[in-house]
Motif scaffolding. Structure first.
Motif, mmCIF file in Angstrom:
data_model
loop_
_atom_site.group_PDB
_atom_site.id
_atom_site.type_symbol
_atom_site.label_atom_id
_atom_site.label_comp_id
_atom_site.label_asym_id
_atom_site.label_seq_id
_atom_site.Cartn_x
_atom_site.Cartn_y
_atom_site.Cartn_z
ATOM 1 N N ARG A 76 -9.652 -31.312 -10.534
ATOM 2 C CA ARG A 76 -10.862 -30.701 -11.094
ATOM 3 C C ARG A 76 -11.028 -31.081 -12.558
ATOM 4 N N ARG A 80 -14.482 -35.478 -13.636
ATOM 5 C CA ARG A 80 -15.640 -35.983 -14.386
ATOM 6 C C ARG A 80 -15.331 -37.291 -15.106
ATOM 7 N N HIS A 81 -14.057 -37.635 -15.254
ATOM 8 C CA HIS A 81 -13.671 -38.865 -15.931
ATOM 9 C C HIS A 81 -13.426 -40.015 -14.965
#
Length: 112
Positions: A76, A80-81
Motif C-alpha cells: 500500500r 503509488r510509486h
C-alpha cells in the motif's frame, strides 16, 4: 602489552532482573553496585535488560509476527510509486532488431 593503558579485567556479575537470572564472568565493565555471590565473595553487578534467560530466541517463546500485514502495508505504501508496465503491443521480435549501430556514419548500409 604496554603497561597502564589497558582497563582492569576482573570478575563481574551480569544480572537480568526480568528473568531473575545472574551469571559470573570476567569483564572490563565497572559498576558501583555490588552483590554477594554464592561463593561468599562480593562482585560488581551490571544489570542487563535481555539475557539468554529472557531472549525469545534462546527461550523458545517466539512472538507471532504478522508478516502478511507487513507485506500488505509495504504494498500500500509503495503502490503509488510503482511504474506502469510497458506496453508490449507492436514490440519487435528478437530477430527484427535494427542494426543501425553497425552502420558507419555517411554510408547507406553494412559493408557499403
Amino acid at each position: 602489552m604496554k603497561p597502564g593503558i589497558h582497563p582492569e579485567y576482573r570478575p563481574v556479575v551480569y544480572r537480568d532482573k526480568g528473568a531473575d537470572f545472574a551469571f559470573l564472568t570476567r569483564s572490563t565493565a565497572s559498576s558501583d553496585e555490588r552483590i554477594e555471590w554464592t561463593d561468599g565473595n562480593t562482585y560488581p553487578v551490571i544489570d542487563v535488560q535481555i539475557s539468554s534467560a529472557s531472549h525469545p530466541f534462546w527461550t523458545g517463546r517466539k512472538r507471532l509476527l504478522d508478516t502478511a500485514g507487513r507485506v500488505e502495508k509495504f504494498r500500500r505504501k509503495y503502490a503509488r510509486h510503482r511504474p506502469k508496465a510497458p506496453d508490449h503491443r507492436g514490440a519487435r521480435r528478437r530477430g527484427d532488431r535494427r542494426r543501425d549501430w553497425a552502420t558507419p556514419p555517411g554510408t547507406t548500409g553494412p559493408g557499403a
